[in-house]
Scaffold this motif. Structure first.
Motif, short mmCIF file in Angstrom:
data_model
loop_
_atom_site.label_atom_id
_atom_site.label_comp_id
_atom_site.label_asym_id
_atom_site.label_seq_id
_atom_site.Cartn_x
_atom_site.Cartn_y
_atom_site.Cartn_z
N TYR A 36 0.27 6.91 5.96
CA TYR A 36 1.63 7.06 6.47
C TYR A 36 2.01 5.86 7.30
CZ TYR A 36 1.59 11.88 4.89
OH TYR A 36 1.53 12.99 4.11
N ARG A 96 5.59 4.09 6.50
CA ARG A 96 5.87 4.18 5.07
C ARG A 96 7.34 3.90 4.75
NH1 ARG A 96 3.64 9.28 1.97
NH2 ARG A 96 1.66 8.19 2.15
N ASN A 97 8.25 4.27 5.66
CA ASN A 97 9.68 4.00 5.42
C ASN A 97 10.06 2.56 5.78
OD1 ASN A 97 9.62 4.03 8.18
ND2 ASN A 97 11.10 5.70 8.44
N TYR A 146 0.82 -1.22 0.00
CA TYR A 146 0.00 0.00 0.00
C TYR A 146 0.85 1.26 0.00
CZ TYR A 146 -4.47 -2.34 0.85
OH TYR A 146 -5.61 -3.09 0.74
N PHE A 147 2.05 1.18 0.54
CA PHE A 147 2.90 2.37 0.60
C PHE A 147 3.43 2.78 -0.76
CE2 PHE A 147 3.56 0.71 5.07
CZ PHE A 147 2.76 1.66 5.66
N GLY A 148 3.23 1.92 -1.75
CA GLY A 148 3.66 2.26 -3.11
C GLY A 148 2.89 3.43 -3.70
N ASP A 149 1.70 3.69 -3.21
CA ASP A 149 0.88 4.80 -3.72
C ASP A 149 1.03 5.98 -2.77
OD1 ASP A 149 -1.17 6.61 -4.32
OD2 ASP A 149 -2.44 5.02 -5.12
N PRO A 150 1.56 7.11 -3.26
CA PRO A 150 1.82 8.25 -2.35
C PRO A 150 0.57 8.84 -1.71
CG PRO A 150 2.17 8.86 -4.66
CD PRO A 150 1.96 7.38 -4.63
N LYS A 151 -0.62 8.53 -2.23
CA LYS A 151 -1.84 9.12 -1.66
C LYS A 151 -2.32 8.34 -0.43
CE LYS A 151 -4.19 8.93 -5.56
NZ LYS A 151 -3.16 8.54 -6.52
#
Length: 177
Positions: free
Chosen positions: A122, A159-160, A114-119
């Motif tokens: 966090y 996200r990181n 899911y973190f692949g999409d910036p929208k």
């Protein structure tokens, strides 16, 4: 004889249904969420919430307790810890059943996509509960039911790809490894 084979088919059919996980999805709208910093477990006033505050908030959300601190509420006057932010849409997926560790690892890996999409979020969480009256817990000890039967762990993934791992067991249980 015939009675034995009827019983066998009854149990095998019902056991298969019992082992098949039940999945439910829900969307939580305008949800107040704690602000978190992956490198700050303790939280900082006006900057981020602590891991402990998040754990408490998560319990309220998973049990669908209102977060608006109404004095007229007989159930709870709990409110979201500060600082917080309102999330327009949060997704809650619950999987109930017998789930092997490999499947949990697979779920974690899929959630990280899911973190692949910036929208998107966090951070996200994955909570794994043992049954309150489960006969076993961590290590070699029997699971002590006593009061609440606590028996769970929770991943908070950022996200990181930093993560927090929170664990809860009853007072009479061994601590997890």
């Amino acid at each position: 004889g015939a009675e034995g084979s009827t019983l066998m088919s009854y149990f095998s059919k019902n056991q298969i249904q019992a082992l098949k996980p039940k999945i439910t999805f829900s969307t939580l709208r305008d949800l107040q969420c704690p602000v978190l910093q992956s490198n700050d477990l303790q939280g900082k006033p006006e900057e981020s919430c602590s891991a402990e505050e998040l754990f408490e908030w998560l319990g309220a959300v998973l049990n669908q307790v209102s977060l608006d601190n109404k004095s007229s509420s007989f159930l709870s006057t709990y409110c979201c810890p500060e600082p917080n932010t309102v999330v327009e849409k949060a997704f809650l997926c619950t999987i109930t059943g017998f789930i092997i560790p490999e499947k949990i690892i697979q779920l974690l890996e899929q959630l990280c996509c899911y973190f692949g999409d910036p929208k998107l979020a966090y951070w996200l969480t994955l909570t794994v509960h043992g049954f309150a009256d489960s006969p076993v817990s961590w290590r070699e000890s029997e699971h002590g039911f006593h009061k609440g039967g606590e028996n769970l762990y929770n991943f908070v993934i950022f996200r990181n790809l930093d993560y927090w791992l929170q664990m809860a067991v009853g007072a009479h249980d061994d601590c997890p490894p």
